[in-house]
Design an enzyme around this catalytic site. Structure first.
Site, PDB file in Angstrom:
ATOM      1  N   ASP A  23      12.833   9.041   1.575  1.00 54.81           N
ATOM      2  CA  ASP A  23      11.979   9.566   2.643  1.00 54.81           C
ATOM      3  C   ASP A  23      10.653  10.105   2.118  1.00 54.81           C
ATOM      4  O   ASP A  23       9.584   9.780   2.640  1.00 54.81           O
ATOM      5  CB  ASP A  23      12.719  10.654   3.422  1.00 54.81           C
ATOM      6  CG  ASP A  23      13.897  10.109   4.208  1.00 54.81           C
ATOM      7  OD1 ASP A  23      13.856   8.922   4.579  1.00 54.81           O
ATOM      8  OD2 ASP A  23      14.860  10.862   4.447  1.00 54.81           O
ATOM      9  N   MET A  71       9.762  19.584  -7.104  1.00 52.87           N
ATOM     10  CA  MET A  71      10.255  20.959  -7.240  1.00 52.87           C
ATOM     11  C   MET A  71      11.591  21.006  -7.972  1.00 52.87           C
ATOM     12  O   MET A  71      12.536  20.316  -7.589  1.00 52.87           O
ATOM     13  CB  MET A  71      10.426  21.593  -5.855  1.00 52.87           C
ATOM     14  CG  MET A  71       9.149  21.898  -5.139  1.00 52.87           C
ATOM     15  SD  MET A  71       9.458  22.569  -3.470  1.00 52.87           S
ATOM     16  CE  MET A  71       9.780  21.060  -2.558  1.00 52.87           C
ATOM     17  N   SER A 109      10.867  14.339  -3.880  1.00 54.43           N
ATOM     18  CA  SER A 109      12.180  14.737  -4.381  1.00 54.43           C
ATOM     19  C   SER A 109      12.867  13.652  -5.185  1.00 54.43           C
ATOM     20  O   SER A 109      13.908  13.904  -5.799  1.00 54.43           O
ATOM     21  CB  SER A 109      13.080  15.106  -3.202  1.00 54.43           C
ATOM     22  OG  SER A 109      13.307  13.961  -2.383  1.00 54.43           O
ATOM     23  N   GLY A 110      12.306  12.449  -5.159  1.00 53.91           N
ATOM     24  CA  GLY A 110      12.995  11.320  -5.767  1.00 53.91           C
ATOM     25  C   GLY A 110      13.771  10.525  -4.745  1.00 53.91           C
ATOM     26  O   GLY A 110      14.355   9.485  -5.062  1.00 53.91           O
ATOM     27  N   CYS A 126      21.251  22.857  -0.209  1.00 51.96           N
ATOM     28  CA  CYS A 126      19.833  22.631  -0.488  1.00 51.96           C
ATOM     29  C   CYS A 126      19.496  22.906  -1.954  1.00 51.96           C
ATOM     30  O   CYS A 126      19.672  24.026  -2.440  1.00 51.96           O
ATOM     31  CB  CYS A 126      19.000  23.534   0.424  1.00 51.96           C
ATOM     32  SG  CYS A 126      17.226  23.318   0.273  1.00 51.96           S
ATOM     33  N   CYS A 164      15.706  27.855   2.992  1.00 53.93           N
ATOM     34  CA  CYS A 164      15.024  27.134   1.919  1.00 53.93           C
ATOM     35  C   CYS A 164      13.708  26.538   2.417  1.00 53.93           C
ATOM     36  O   CYS A 164      12.687  26.587   1.721  1.00 53.93           O
ATOM     37  CB  CYS A 164      15.934  26.035   1.379  1.00 53.93           C
ATOM     38  SG  CYS A 164      15.228  25.120   0.004  1.00 53.93           S
TER      39      CYS A 164
END
EC number: 2.8.1.13
Length: 372
Positions: free
Chosen positions: A15, A35, A11-12, A201, A100
């Site tokens: 984590d 995504m 996600s960038g 989200c 999500c």
């Protein structure tokens, strides 16, 4: 022997970045997949997608993994956001992260990963997966809380099924967040100091009322006390949630005093959609804010069937400590009776059941009952 191929959602954020490095260290062939799930306001100040992609690609370069982007905006809008809006329009308070995860991160993403030849998928969630190795349940996969209880995200993952969990790795399940940050700094990852994402989200942080205004019709209506006294006007039921204290617009009103002489704050206690009425009460421990039991539907059980245990523990909101309760389930849903009354049990939120560290599953809260 060929390395197992793992496609990880990047996600960038810190984590997922550290997760990618851990997987590579463990000997997997790692492919990053970024995504893009929201397109309605790509050019607004609230959209961080471009920077997130830059961060993810930069990390992939440092870690030494290939990365590509995939667009699930249509799937997100149809499977997650449409339901999110329906729930708010109905006067409930949904949790889009739960849906999500089930529909996008572990369904659309999993399907795409399989097309890339993945043996497994992985994410940066704080949770654990364990296979039962003996007894009548041998071969079944369990969803467990993370070792770092302060970051555990099993609550948001309770709708994952056996097929999804069997294909999933959670590299951070045994690691504390402080250690994750330390690893990112030691690796000199470009996003090592990036703050954790919050907000809706894949939609992110933004003024919530302004955002909902773009998609929902709403109608102002009366704000009443339990006695039926009108004390103000709400701007639309969708903009309030049970237990809400700030933003009600009654901060200056005084009618009930504590023993120290200070006026007690007002809280949202109920929403009557049929009459478009918002009920508010004074005092954190007002009886209307407490529930001794709840009923839930749209249930999803990790094992594929309802738990046989009657005595379990549950969370009715994220970051809540587990509370003891008894459960009964049938084909239509389940009910929980709490050992002690619970505060602001909110329709639309998830009630998630546990047996120790094992997440059993859960459902969407329909109704709650005040103590007798």
């Amino acid at each position: 022997m060929a390395k197992k191929r793992v496609v990880i959602g990047m996600s960038g954020g810190v984590d997922s970045s550290v997760s990618a490095w851990l997987l590579k260290e463990q000997g997997y062939e790692v492919i990053g997949l970024f995504m893009k799930n929201w397109e309605d306001d790509d050019d607004s100040e609230y959209c961080s997608t471009r920077q997130d992609w830059i961060d993810a690609a930069s990390v992939a370069d440092v870690v030494g993994v290939d990365i590509e982007a995939v667009n699930f905006a249509s799937e997100y809008k149809d499977r997650v956001f449409a339901e999110f809006l329906r729930e708010y329009q109905a006067g409930r308070t949904p949790n889009p992260d739960v849906l999500c995860n089930a529909e996008i991160k572990f369904k659309a993403f999993l399907d795409h990963a399989m097309l890339l030849g993945a043996d497994m998928i992985a994410t940066g969630h704080y949770a654990r997966v364990r296979e039962v190795t003996s007894g009548p349940d041998a071969g079944r996969v369990e969803l467990l809380k993370a070792v770092d209880a302060s970051k555990d995200q099993s609550y948001f993952l309770h709708r994952l099924n056996q097929a999804q969990l069997a294909k999933t790795l959670f590299p951070l399940g045994e690691i504390r967040k402080t250690e994750v940050r330390k690893i990112a700094e030691q690796l000199k990852l470009p996003n090592a100091t990036k703050k954790d994402s919050t907000g809706i989200c894949f939609i992110g942080e933004r003024p919530f009322r302004e955002f909902l205004n773009r998609y929902l019709s709403y109608q102002p209506g009366p704000m009443k006390t339990p006695e039926g006294v009108i004390v103000g006007e709400h701007v639309g039921l969708s903009f309030y949630t049970l237990g809400q204290r700030k933003g009600i617009g009654l901060g200056g009103m005084k009618s009930h005093k504590n023993t120290d002489g200070n006026s007690e704050p007002w809280y949202v206690a109920r929403k009557d959609v049929a009459t478009n009425t918002l009920y508010i009460v004074q005092g954190h421990d007002h009886p209307w804010l407490l529930s001794s039991e709840l009923s839930a539907g749209q249930m999803s059980w990790v094992a594929g069937s309802p738990p046989s245990e009657e005595l379990v523990s549950a969370k009715t909101r994220y970051r809540q400590a587990d509370v003891a309760c008894s459960q009964r389930s049938d084909a239509d849903g389940f009910s929980l009776a709490f050992a002690a009354p619970q505060w602001a049990v909110t329709p639309g939120q998830s009630a998630v059941l546990y047996q120790g560290d094992v997440c059993l599953g859960g459902g969407i809260i329909n109704t709650s009952a005040v103590p007798a």
